[in-house]
Design an enzyme around this catalytic site. Structure first.
Site, PDB file in Angstrom:
ATOM      1  N   ASN A   7      -3.319  -1.496  -2.835  1.00 40.99           N
ATOM      2  CA  ASN A   7      -2.924  -0.874  -1.586  1.00 40.99           C
ATOM      3  C   ASN A   7      -4.546  -0.315  -0.922  1.00 40.99           C
ATOM      4  OD1 ASN A   7      -3.015   1.512   0.442  1.00 40.99           O
ATOM      5  ND2 ASN A   7      -0.937   1.724  -0.425  1.00 40.99           N
ATOM      6  N   HIS A  43      -0.370   0.815   4.436  1.00 38.80           N
ATOM      7  CA  HIS A  43       0.593   1.976   4.640  1.00 38.80           C
ATOM      8  C   HIS A  43       0.160   2.724   6.005  1.00 38.80           C
ATOM      9  CE1 HIS A  43       3.593   5.183   3.274  1.00 38.80           C
ATOM     10  NE2 HIS A  43       3.566   5.446   4.810  1.00 38.80           N
ATOM     11  N   ARG A  45       0.146   4.750   9.265  1.00 35.14           N
ATOM     12  CA  ARG A  45       0.955   6.091   9.610  1.00 35.14           C
ATOM     13  C   ARG A  45       0.651   6.231  11.337  1.00 35.14           C
ATOM     14  NH1 ARG A  45       0.174   7.502   4.185  1.00 35.14           N
ATOM     15  NH2 ARG A  45       1.954   8.319   3.311  1.00 35.14           N
ATOM     16  N   GLU A  70       4.136  -0.692   4.227  1.00 37.35           N
ATOM     17  CA  GLU A  70       5.025   0.443   3.581  1.00 37.35           C
ATOM     18  C   GLU A  70       4.962   1.271   5.099  1.00 37.35           C
ATOM     19  OE1 GLU A  70       3.834   1.174  -1.008  1.00 37.35           O
ATOM     20  OE2 GLU A  70       3.142   2.464   0.488  1.00 37.35           O
ATOM     21  N   THR A 101       0.918  12.361   1.810  1.00 36.54           N
ATOM     22  CA  THR A 101       1.140  10.951   1.062  1.00 36.54           C
ATOM     23  C   THR A 101       2.823  11.035   0.507  1.00 36.54           C
ATOM     24  OG1 THR A 101       0.465  10.013  -1.082  1.00 36.54           O
ATOM     25  CG2 THR A 101       0.689  12.088  -1.257  1.00 36.54           C
ATOM     26  N   HIS A 191       2.837   4.857  -7.142  1.00 43.18           N
ATOM     27  CA  HIS A 191       2.505   5.992  -6.976  1.00 43.18           C
ATOM     28  C   HIS A 191       1.795   6.849  -8.273  1.00 43.18           C
ATOM     29  CE1 HIS A 191       1.960   9.129  -3.941  1.00 43.18           C
ATOM     30  NE2 HIS A 191       1.848   9.941  -4.837  1.00 43.18           N
ATOM     31  N   ASP A 192       0.529   6.979  -8.295  1.00 43.30           N
ATOM     32  CA  ASP A 192      -0.151   7.604  -9.455  1.00 43.30           C
ATOM     33  C   ASP A 192      -0.170   6.763 -10.484  1.00 43.30           C
ATOM     34  OD1 ASP A 192      -0.919   9.434  -7.644  1.00 43.30           O
ATOM     35  OD2 ASP A 192       0.569  10.973  -8.749  1.00 43.30           O
ATOM     36  N   GLY A 214      -3.378   2.003  -4.982  1.00 41.19           N
ATOM     37  CA  GLY A 214      -4.338   2.087  -4.254  1.00 41.19           C
ATOM     38  C   GLY A 214      -5.212   3.224  -4.573  1.00 41.19           C
ATOM     39  N   HIS A 215      -4.971   4.354  -4.667  1.00 36.92           N
ATOM     40  CA  HIS A 215      -5.782   5.502  -4.777  1.00 36.92           C
ATOM     41  C   HIS A 215      -6.481   5.358  -6.061  1.00 36.92           C
ATOM     42  CE1 HIS A 215      -7.541   9.618  -4.168  1.00 36.92           C
ATOM     43  NE2 HIS A 215      -7.180   9.591  -5.567  1.00 36.92           N
TER      44      HIS A 215
END
Length: 241
Positions: A7, A43, A45, A70, A101, A191-192, A214-215
């Protein structure tokens, strides 16, 4: 082996902080592919605070791996973009406008009619559909009833509880994943997930199709380098370690 989709939202955030095109988002996406990524996730937005809609258009003709978009499918602009670009996969996330998020999955039961309709629209365009779902067997069953190709398990709860008790942390995800498999659904997760918890997760659910990260990956890149970090994440998805 489970595929790694990188991501690149955080790269776009860094670029947007100063304006201009540094870092070059498209180049970094192509580098990620060169360094071993199996796919690229974006993703966008509505406020375009990281990925811009034009970024999505710029990336599509250049990527050689799977492209996953996404987003909030209740935004008409998002729907139009996906139908225009036709990525390999669209992941439907129940974000609110302005949400920092993603933080929950779909209620696939109360939203069944809506999801069935929008999933049909994307599948008719030849796009594989995945929907964001909490590790709840009722929601997985509800997802199967919508006609989606895959679900993406929202893994924040697993990541939060992993340092405390990894067996308890993974338990509801295994149940949800087993039900998804029994219902013929493909399985993604995200996620995470990071270098500490990814290997255990993928070992417990070895039929996992794809993780989107990603993060954590971009944070690790600051210390370890982009190519090395992608290879380290890929190694976590190997079960012969």
């Amino acid at each position: 082996m489970t595929k790694l989709s990188v991501n690149i939202n955080k790269i776009a955030t860094l670029r947007n902080a100063r304006g201009g095109n540094n870092p070059d988002l498209v180049k970094m996406a192509l580098d990620a592919e060169t360094f071993g990524a199996d796919g690229i996730t974006v993703h966008p937005r509505p406020d375009e605070r990281h990925i811009r809609y034009q970024d999505v258009r710029d990336l599509k003709p250049l990527l050689t791996t799977e492209f996953n978009i996404e987003g909030n499918c209740k935004e008409q602009k998002f729907i139009d973009l996906v139908l225009e670009v036709k990525p390999d996969q669209v992941t439907l996330v129940p974000d609110a406008t302005g949400q920092l998020t993603s933080d929950h999955g779909w209620d696939t039961i109360s939203n069944k009619d809506y999801l069935t309709g929008i999933i049909g629209t994307f599948k008719k365009a030849g796009i594989r559909v995945s929907i964001f779902v909490d590790p709840d067997e009722k929601m997985v069953a509800g997802a199967a009833a919508t006609g989606t190709d895959r679900i993406e398990l929202y893994t924040e709860g697993y990541a939060r509880n992993f340092p405390v008790n990894k067996e308890q942390a993974i338990a509801p995800y295994i149940k949800a994943a087993e039900q998804a498999r029994s219902l013929g659904l493909g399985l993604n997760a995200g996620h995470d997930l990071d270098l500490k918890n990814l290997n255990y997760f993928s070992r417990q659910i070895p039929w996992l199709n794809e993780v989107s990260i990603g993060h954590a990956l971009i944070c690790d890149t600051l210390y370890l380098g982009f190519e090395n970090t992608i290879q380290l994440y890929k190694r976590q998805l190997q079960h012969n370690l």
